[in-house]
Design a protein around this motif. Structure first.
Motif, PDB file in Angstrom:
ATOM      1  N   GLY A 112      -1.386  -6.953 -11.189  1.00 35.74           N
ATOM      2  CA  GLY A 112      -1.084  -8.374 -11.299  1.00 35.74           C
ATOM      3  C   GLY A 112      -1.383  -8.831 -12.708  1.00 35.74           C
ATOM      4  O   GLY A 112      -1.767  -8.040 -13.572  1.00 35.74           O
ATOM      5  N   ASP A 113      -1.228 -10.125 -12.949  1.00 35.94           N
ATOM      6  CA  ASP A 113      -1.452 -10.658 -14.290  1.00 35.94           C
ATOM      7  C   ASP A 113      -2.876 -10.381 -14.762  1.00 35.94           C
ATOM      8  O   ASP A 113      -3.085  -9.920 -15.875  1.00 35.94           O
ATOM      9  N   GLN A 114      -3.860 -10.631 -13.912  1.00 35.18           N
ATOM     10  CA  GLN A 114      -5.258 -10.381 -14.261  1.00 35.18           C
ATOM     11  C   GLN A 114      -5.964  -9.586 -13.165  1.00 35.18           C
ATOM     12  O   GLN A 114      -7.153  -9.750 -12.932  1.00 35.18           O
ATOM     13  N   ILE A 115      -5.218  -8.708 -12.516  1.00 35.09           N
ATOM     14  CA  ILE A 115      -5.762  -7.917 -11.412  1.00 35.09           C
ATOM     15  C   ILE A 115      -5.519  -6.436 -11.688  1.00 35.09           C
ATOM     16  O   ILE A 115      -4.405  -6.036 -12.004  1.00 35.09           O
ATOM     17  N   PHE A 116      -6.595  -5.634 -11.528  1.00 35.51           N
ATOM     18  CA  PHE A 116      -6.523  -4.199 -11.774  1.00 35.51           C
ATOM     19  C   PHE A 116      -6.995  -3.430 -10.545  1.00 35.51           C
ATOM     20  O   PHE A 116      -7.896  -3.874  -9.836  1.00 35.51           O
ATOM     21  N   LEU A 117      -6.376  -2.277 -10.317  1.00 34.58           N
ATOM     22  CA  LEU A 117      -6.766  -1.357  -9.254  1.00 34.58           C
ATOM     23  C   LEU A 117      -7.335  -0.113  -9.912  1.00 34.58           C
ATOM     24  O   LEU A 117      -6.669   0.527 -10.729  1.00 34.58           O
ATOM     25  N   CYS A 118      -8.570   0.224  -9.571  1.00 36.39           N
ATOM     26  CA  CYS A 118      -9.220   1.430 -10.081  1.00 36.39           C
ATOM     27  C   CYS A 118      -9.470   2.361  -8.901  1.00 36.39           C
ATOM     28  O   CYS A 118     -10.039   1.953  -7.895  1.00 36.39           O
ATOM     29  N   THR A 119      -9.032   3.605  -9.047  1.00 39.64           N
ATOM     30  CA  THR A 119      -9.173   4.567  -7.952  1.00 39.64           C
ATOM     31  C   THR A 119      -9.832   5.848  -8.449  1.00 39.64           C
ATOM     32  O   THR A 119      -9.559   6.298  -9.564  1.00 39.64           O
ATOM     33  N   PRO A 120     -10.688   6.444  -7.631  1.00 43.82           N
ATOM     34  CA  PRO A 120     -11.238   7.761  -7.978  1.00 43.82           C
ATOM     35  C   PRO A 120     -10.194   8.847  -7.766  1.00 43.82           C
ATOM     36  O   PRO A 120      -9.065   8.567  -7.354  1.00 43.82           O
ATOM     37  N   HIS A 121     -10.562  10.081  -8.034  1.00 42.28           N
ATOM     38  CA  HIS A 121      -9.610  11.195  -8.018  1.00 42.28           C
ATOM     39  C   HIS A 121      -8.979  11.447  -6.657  1.00 42.28           C
ATOM     40  O   HIS A 121      -7.882  11.974  -6.586  1.00 42.28           O
ATOM     41  N   ASN A 122      -9.617  11.075  -5.556  1.00 41.26           N
ATOM     42  CA  ASN A 122      -9.103  11.428  -4.229  1.00 41.26           C
ATOM     43  C   ASN A 122      -8.156  10.378  -3.644  1.00 41.26           C
ATOM     44  O   ASN A 122      -7.833  10.445  -2.470  1.00 41.26           O
ATOM     45  N   TYR A 123      -7.691   9.422  -4.429  1.00 41.13           N
ATOM     46  CA  TYR A 123      -6.736   8.418  -3.980  1.00 41.13           C
ATOM     47  C   TYR A 123      -5.404   8.638  -4.686  1.00 41.13           C
ATOM     48  O   TYR A 123      -5.368   9.009  -5.858  1.00 41.13           O
ATOM     49  N   GLU A 124      -4.344   8.374  -3.961  1.00 35.29           N
ATOM     50  CA  GLU A 124      -3.006   8.461  -4.547  1.00 35.29           C
ATOM     51  C   GLU A 124      -2.346   7.102  -4.405  1.00 35.29           C
ATOM     52  O   GLU A 124      -2.281   6.535  -3.318  1.00 35.29           O
ATOM     53  N   VAL A 125      -1.873   6.572  -5.517  1.00 36.52           N
ATOM     54  CA  VAL A 125      -1.202   5.276  -5.522  1.00 36.52           C
ATOM     55  C   VAL A 125       0.266   5.536  -5.802  1.00 36.52           C
ATOM     56  O   VAL A 125       0.616   6.215  -6.759  1.00 36.52           O
ATOM     57  N   SER A 126       1.133   4.989  -4.954  1.00 36.69           N
ATOM     58  CA  SER A 126       2.564   5.180  -5.164  1.00 36.69           C
ATOM     59  C   SER A 126       3.250   3.827  -5.193  1.00 36.69           C
ATOM     60  O   SER A 126       2.740   2.839  -4.679  1.00 36.69           O
ATOM     61  N   GLY A 127       4.394   3.797  -5.818  1.00 38.67           N
ATOM     62  CA  GLY A 127       5.162   2.563  -5.915  1.00 38.67           C
ATOM     63  C   GLY A 127       4.976   1.910  -7.266  1.00 38.67           C
ATOM     64  O   GLY A 127       4.118   2.286  -8.064  1.00 38.67           O
ATOM     65  N   ASN A 128       5.805   0.919  -7.511  1.00 38.53           N
ATOM     66  CA  ASN A 128       5.755   0.211  -8.771  1.00 38.53           C
ATOM     67  C   ASN A 128       5.735  -1.279  -8.459  1.00 38.53           C
ATOM     68  O   ASN A 128       6.771  -1.898  -8.269  1.00 38.53           O
ATOM     69  N   LEU A 129       4.558  -1.851  -8.390  1.00 39.53           N
ATOM     70  CA  LEU A 129       4.397  -3.237  -8.000  1.00 39.53           C
ATOM     71  C   LEU A 129       4.939  -4.193  -9.047  1.00 39.53           C
ATOM     72  O   LEU A 129       5.558  -5.192  -8.712  1.00 39.53           O
ATOM     73  N   SER A 130       4.763  -3.901 -10.318  1.00 39.75           N
ATOM     74  CA  SER A 130       5.212  -4.825 -11.360  1.00 39.75           C
ATOM     75  C   SER A 130       6.725  -4.979 -11.361  1.00 39.75           C
ATOM     76  O   SER A 130       7.242  -6.060 -11.605  1.00 39.75           O
ATOM     77  N   ALA A 131       7.462  -3.925 -11.057  1.00 41.41           N
ATOM     78  CA  ALA A 131       8.916  -4.024 -10.980  1.00 41.41           C
ATOM     79  C   ALA A 131       9.324  -4.908  -9.805  1.00 41.41           C
ATOM     80  O   ALA A 131      10.257  -5.699  -9.906  1.00 41.41           O
ATOM     81  N   ASN A 132       8.619  -4.788  -8.687  1.00 41.94           N
ATOM     82  CA  ASN A 132       8.902  -5.624  -7.526  1.00 41.94           C
ATOM     83  C   ASN A 132       8.568  -7.083  -7.798  1.00 41.94           C
ATOM     84  O   ASN A 132       9.262  -7.982  -7.339  1.00 41.94           O
ATOM     85  N   LEU A 133       7.493  -7.348  -8.535  1.00 42.64           N
ATOM     86  CA  LEU A 133       7.116  -8.716  -8.857  1.00 42.64           C
ATOM     87  C   LEU A 133       8.171  -9.389  -9.755  1.00 42.64           C
ATOM     88  O   LEU A 133       8.503 -10.544  -9.558  1.00 42.64           O
ATOM     89  N   THR A 134       8.683  -8.652 -10.727  1.00 44.01           N
ATOM     90  CA  THR A 134       9.690  -9.259 -11.608  1.00 44.01           C
ATOM     91  C   THR A 134      10.974  -9.536 -10.866  1.00 44.01           C
ATOM     92  O   THR A 134      11.655 -10.512 -11.147  1.00 44.01           O
ATOM     93  N   LYS A 135      11.334  -8.698  -9.891  1.00 47.28           N
ATOM     94  CA  LYS A 135      12.528  -8.947  -9.089  1.00 47.28           C
ATOM     95  C   LYS A 135      12.379 -10.217  -8.254  1.00 47.28           C
ATOM     96  O   LYS A 135      13.294 -11.013  -8.146  1.00 47.28           O
ATOM     97  N   GLU A 136      11.173 -10.407  -7.672  1.00 48.90           N
ATOM     98  CA  GLU A 136      10.938 -11.601  -6.862  1.00 48.90           C
ATOM     99  C   GLU A 136      10.971 -12.859  -7.729  1.00 48.90           C
ATOM    100  O   GLU A 136      11.462 -13.887  -7.316  1.00 48.90           O
TER     101      GLU A 136
END
Length: 140
Positions: A112-136
């Motif tokens: 997000g504009d001022q929001i960050f997601l931090c994950t350790p090695h055992n997490y997998e993040v998929s998708g592209n949220l910023s592209a979806n936000l600009t479309k909306e």
């Protein structure tokens, strides 16, 4: 070449009742040692019952970064919202978290504009949220 074949022999059971052997005395093994011949297996044997957790933070001071980094070191994913912090302090916190994420072989992503997601090695993040936000935003 061909011997007597049955499904009972295949699964380790004998059709001859004289060959079945049952101990009438309970085993005197310690509880930590596996029992020989035990044929009951727990369904949840290799699974951990602990669930993964994501911690949410909205820091106001730079000193809050220690608690956030501790969560990452404990293999928890975190979401950090910097809306309550001035930009200079937020940049310092992000720099600190970048180092922590590097140390645990994890990842940090802006979601997000001022929001960050931090994950350790055992997490997998998929998708592209910023592209979806600009479309909306374009559709509004």
């Amino acid at each position: 070449m061909a011997g007597k074949f049955s499904l009972n022999n295949f699964f380790g059971m004998s059709e001859d009742p004289e060959e079945d052997h049952y101990d009438e005395e309970p085993a005197t093994q310690s509880s930590s040692a596996p029992e020989r011949g035990k044929k009951v297996v727990s369904i949840n044997g290799g699974r951990q019952s602990e669930t993964s957790k994501i911690s949410l933070f909205e820091p106001r001071l730079y000193s809050d970064v220690k608690e956030i980094a501790t969560q990452l070191l404990n293999n928890r994913a975190i979401i950090v919202n910097f809306t309550q912090m001035d930009n200079d302090s937020a940049k310092r916190v992000v720099d600190f978290l970048n180092g922590t994420v590097y140390a645990v072989d994890g990842a940090i992503e802006r979601v997000g504009d001022q929001i960050f997601l931090c994950t350790p090695h055992n997490y997998e993040v998929s998708g592209n949220l910023s592209a979806n936000l600009t479309k909306e935003q374009d559709n509004l």
